[in-house]
Design a protein around this motif. Structure first.
Motif, PDB file in Angstrom:
ATOM      1  N   LEU A   1      12.579  18.642  -2.739  1.00  0.00           N
ATOM      2  CA  LEU A   1      12.280  17.201  -2.021  1.00  0.00           C
ATOM      3  C   LEU A   1      13.094  16.132  -2.394  1.00  0.00           C
ATOM      4  CD1 LEU A   1      10.427  15.924   0.134  1.00  0.00           C
ATOM      5  CD2 LEU A   1       9.001  15.305  -1.886  1.00  0.00           C
ATOM      6  N   GLN A   2      13.929  15.725  -1.693  1.00  0.00           N
ATOM      7  CA  GLN A   2      14.538  14.684  -2.281  1.00  0.00           C
ATOM      8  C   GLN A   2      14.341  13.229  -1.991  1.00  0.00           C
ATOM      9  OE1 GLN A   2      17.934  15.300   0.746  1.00  0.00           O
ATOM     10  NE2 GLN A   2      18.408  17.085  -0.251  1.00  0.00           N
ATOM     11  N   ALA A   3      13.316  13.082  -1.053  1.00  0.00           N
ATOM     12  CA  ALA A   3      12.492  11.740  -0.809  1.00  0.00           C
ATOM     13  C   ALA A   3      11.397  12.071   0.211  1.00  0.00           C
ATOM     14  CB  ALA A   3      13.361  10.672  -0.339  1.00  0.00           C
ATOM     15  N   LEU A   4      10.342  11.281   0.008  1.00  0.00           N
ATOM     16  CA  LEU A   4       9.274  11.143   0.966  1.00  0.00           C
ATOM     17  C   LEU A   4       9.542   9.814   1.521  1.00  0.00           C
ATOM     18  CD1 LEU A   4       6.795  12.425   2.530  1.00  0.00           C
ATOM     19  CD2 LEU A   4       5.500  11.384   0.785  1.00  0.00           C
ATOM     20  N   GLU A   5       9.651   9.655   2.833  1.00  0.00           N
ATOM     21  CA  GLU A   5       9.648   8.456   3.642  1.00  0.00           C
ATOM     22  C   GLU A   5       8.284   7.990   4.337  1.00  0.00           C
ATOM     23  OE1 GLU A   5      12.597   6.332   6.783  1.00  0.00           O
ATOM     24  OE2 GLU A   5      13.049   8.262   5.955  1.00  0.00           O
ATOM     25  N   LEU A   6       7.908   6.917   4.254  1.00  0.00           N
ATOM     26  CA  LEU A   6       6.452   6.556   4.868  1.00  0.00           C
ATOM     27  C   LEU A   6       6.875   5.410   5.668  1.00  0.00           C
ATOM     28  CD1 LEU A   6       5.377   7.791   1.959  1.00  0.00           C
ATOM     29  CD2 LEU A   6       3.108   7.261   3.139  1.00  0.00           C
ATOM     30  N   GLU A   7       6.265   5.525   7.161  1.00  0.00           N
ATOM     31  CA  GLU A   7       6.441   4.410   7.898  1.00  0.00           C
ATOM     32  C   GLU A   7       4.815   3.933   8.308  1.00  0.00           C
ATOM     33  OE1 GLU A   7       8.930   5.418  11.317  1.00  0.00           O
ATOM     34  OE2 GLU A   7      10.660   6.063   9.901  1.00  0.00           O
ATOM     35  N   HIS A   8       4.800   2.800   8.815  1.00  0.00           N
ATOM     36  CA  HIS A   8       3.569   2.300   9.226  1.00  0.00           C
ATOM     37  C   HIS A   8       3.621   0.940  10.182  1.00  0.00           C
ATOM     38  CE1 HIS A   8       4.043  -1.270   6.684  1.00  0.00           C
ATOM     39  NE2 HIS A   8       2.939  -1.580   6.929  1.00  0.00           N
ATOM     40  N   TYR A   9       2.569   0.883  10.920  1.00  0.00           N
ATOM     41  CA  TYR A   9       2.838  -0.291  11.945  1.00  0.00           C
ATOM     42  C   TYR A   9       1.888  -1.425  11.343  1.00  0.00           C
ATOM     43  CZ  TYR A   9       2.407  -2.528  16.349  1.00  0.00           C
ATOM     44  OH  TYR A   9       2.470  -3.739  17.489  1.00  0.00           O
ATOM     45  N   PRO A  10       2.711  -2.434  10.891  1.00  0.00           N
ATOM     46  CA  PRO A  10       1.939  -3.652  10.088  1.00  0.00           C
ATOM     47  C   PRO A  10       0.983  -4.297  11.215  1.00  0.00           C
ATOM     48  CG  PRO A  10       4.446  -3.674   9.881  1.00  0.00           C
ATOM     49  CD  PRO A  10       4.237  -2.588  10.816  1.00  0.00           C
ATOM     50  N   GLY A  11      -0.166  -4.457  10.432  1.00  0.00           N
ATOM     51  CA  GLY A  11      -1.291  -5.091  11.186  1.00  0.00           C
ATOM     52  C   GLY A  11      -2.308  -4.286  11.502  1.00  0.00           C
ATOM     53  N   MET A  12      -1.744  -3.069  12.111  1.00  0.00           N
ATOM     54  CA  MET A  12      -2.600  -1.992  12.520  1.00  0.00           C
ATOM     55  C   MET A  12      -3.199  -1.055  11.506  1.00  0.00           C
ATOM     56  SD  MET A  12      -1.993   1.089  15.515  1.00  0.00           S
ATOM     57  CE  MET A  12      -1.243   2.372  14.267  1.00  0.00           C
TER      58      MET A  12
ATOM     59  N   VAL B   1       5.038   2.255   1.271  1.00  0.00           N
ATOM     60  CA  VAL B   1       5.532   2.793   2.252  1.00  0.00           C
ATOM     61  C   VAL B   1       7.157   2.537   1.914  1.00  0.00           C
ATOM     62  CG1 VAL B   1       4.050   1.948   4.007  1.00  0.00           C
ATOM     63  CG2 VAL B   1       5.515   0.228   3.359  1.00  0.00           C
ATOM     64  N   GLY B   2       7.995   3.172   2.935  1.00  0.00           N
ATOM     65  CA  GLY B   2       9.275   3.091   2.298  1.00  0.00           C
ATOM     66  C   GLY B   2       9.636   4.555   1.929  1.00  0.00           C
ATOM     67  N   ARG B   3      10.923   4.497   1.048  1.00  0.00           N
ATOM     68  CA  ARG B   3      11.367   5.869   0.626  1.00  0.00           C
ATOM     69  C   ARG B   3      11.068   5.983  -0.915  1.00  0.00           C
ATOM     70  NH1 ARG B   3      15.762   9.127   2.782  1.00  0.00           N
ATOM     71  NH2 ARG B   3      16.792  10.194   1.207  1.00  0.00           N
ATOM     72  N   LEU B   4      10.290   7.361  -0.932  1.00  0.00           N
ATOM     73  CA  LEU B   4       9.807   7.424  -2.365  1.00  0.00           C
ATOM     74  C   LEU B   4      10.393   8.752  -2.790  1.00  0.00           C
ATOM     75  CD1 LEU B   4       6.089   6.439  -1.665  1.00  0.00           C
ATOM     76  CD2 LEU B   4       7.694   5.004  -2.779  1.00  0.00           C
ATOM     77  N   ALA B   5      10.398   8.767  -4.481  1.00  0.00           N
ATOM     78  CA  ALA B   5      11.062   9.828  -4.913  1.00  0.00           C
ATOM     79  C   ALA B   5       9.906  10.666  -5.460  1.00  0.00           C
ATOM     80  CB  ALA B   5      11.821   9.437  -6.142  1.00  0.00           C
TER      81      ALA B   5
ATOM     82  N   GLU C   1       9.440  14.164   5.378  1.00  0.00           N
ATOM     83  CA  GLU C   1      10.018  14.658   4.026  1.00  0.00           C
ATOM     84  C   GLU C   1      11.601  15.055   4.404  1.00  0.00           C
ATOM     85  OE1 GLU C   1       6.250  17.717   2.610  1.00  0.00           O
ATOM     86  OE2 GLU C   1       7.751  18.160   3.919  1.00  0.00           O
ATOM     87  N   HIS C   2      12.308  14.523   3.150  1.00  0.00           N
ATOM     88  CA  HIS C   2      13.736  14.805   3.322  1.00  0.00           C
ATOM     89  C   HIS C   2      14.022  15.942   1.983  1.00  0.00           C
ATOM     90  CE1 HIS C   2      14.875  11.215   5.400  1.00  0.00           C
ATOM     91  NE2 HIS C   2      13.736  10.857   4.989  1.00  0.00           N
ATOM     92  N   GLY C   3      14.442  16.927   2.621  1.00  0.00           N
ATOM     93  CA  GLY C   3      14.449  18.137   1.690  1.00  0.00           C
ATOM     94  C   GLY C   3      15.724  19.028   2.208  1.00  0.00           C
TER      95      GLY C   3
END
Length: 153
Positions: A42-53, A80-84, A123-125
């Motif tokens: 795994l190179q990174a895990l990227e999380l997105e969300h809808y602000p407010g919701m 959120v964002g890109r995490l190692a 997942e970025h792998g």
């Protein structure tokens, strides 16, 4: 505010200070970290969300947990964002007069977050990037609280 969605590292000391009160006899917490893929890579895990919701959905979870477990305090921190691999991704803290209520409330919120919080994970792998689907084990964990996951077929 009981919900914190952030791109920067988690500030857990703030959560602990808010959880301390005269009527509190127990504080329970859970720290989830980004884990590697089976077999690694795994190179990174990227999380997105809808602000407010996202914040509103998690606040609703906390509002359900407070009376159910007699919690005096509860809060959720989520990155959120890109995490190692190895980086903290989620932190849940609950506080109540008694340990079992704090522990159960914390477990309830984690189980709820895994299936009901509106986050999208990629997942970025080694095979490139791919979106992460809901897992049946997460739905089963939520079911132990008498709640059916919205992701269930």
């Amino acid at each position: 505010m009981p919900v914190h969605i952030c791109e920067q590292p988690l500030d857990l000391a703030q959560a602990w200070q808010r959880g301390l009160a005269a009527e509190v006899g127990a504080i329970a917490s859970f720290l989830g970290v980004v884990r590697d893929l089976p077999g690694g890579g795994l190179q990174a895990l990227e999380l997105e969300h809808y602000p407010g919701m996202t914040e509103r959905a998690i606040e609703t979870m906390i509002e359900q947990a407070r009376p159910r477990f007699g919690l005096h305090h509860a809060e959720v921190w989520h990155r959120v964002g890109r995490l190692a691999v190895g980086e903290p991704i989620v932190y849940v803290l609950t506080a109540s007069p008694h340990r079992q209520a704090a522990l159960d409330g914390c477990a309830f919120l984690i189980d709820y977050l895994k299936t009901q919080a509106p986050f999208w994970k990629k997942e970025h792998g080694p095979a490139g990037a791919q979106w992460v689907d809901a897992r049946e084990a997460d739905d089963a964990a939520l079911a132990r609280w008498g709640i059916s996951a919205r992701n269930s077929a």
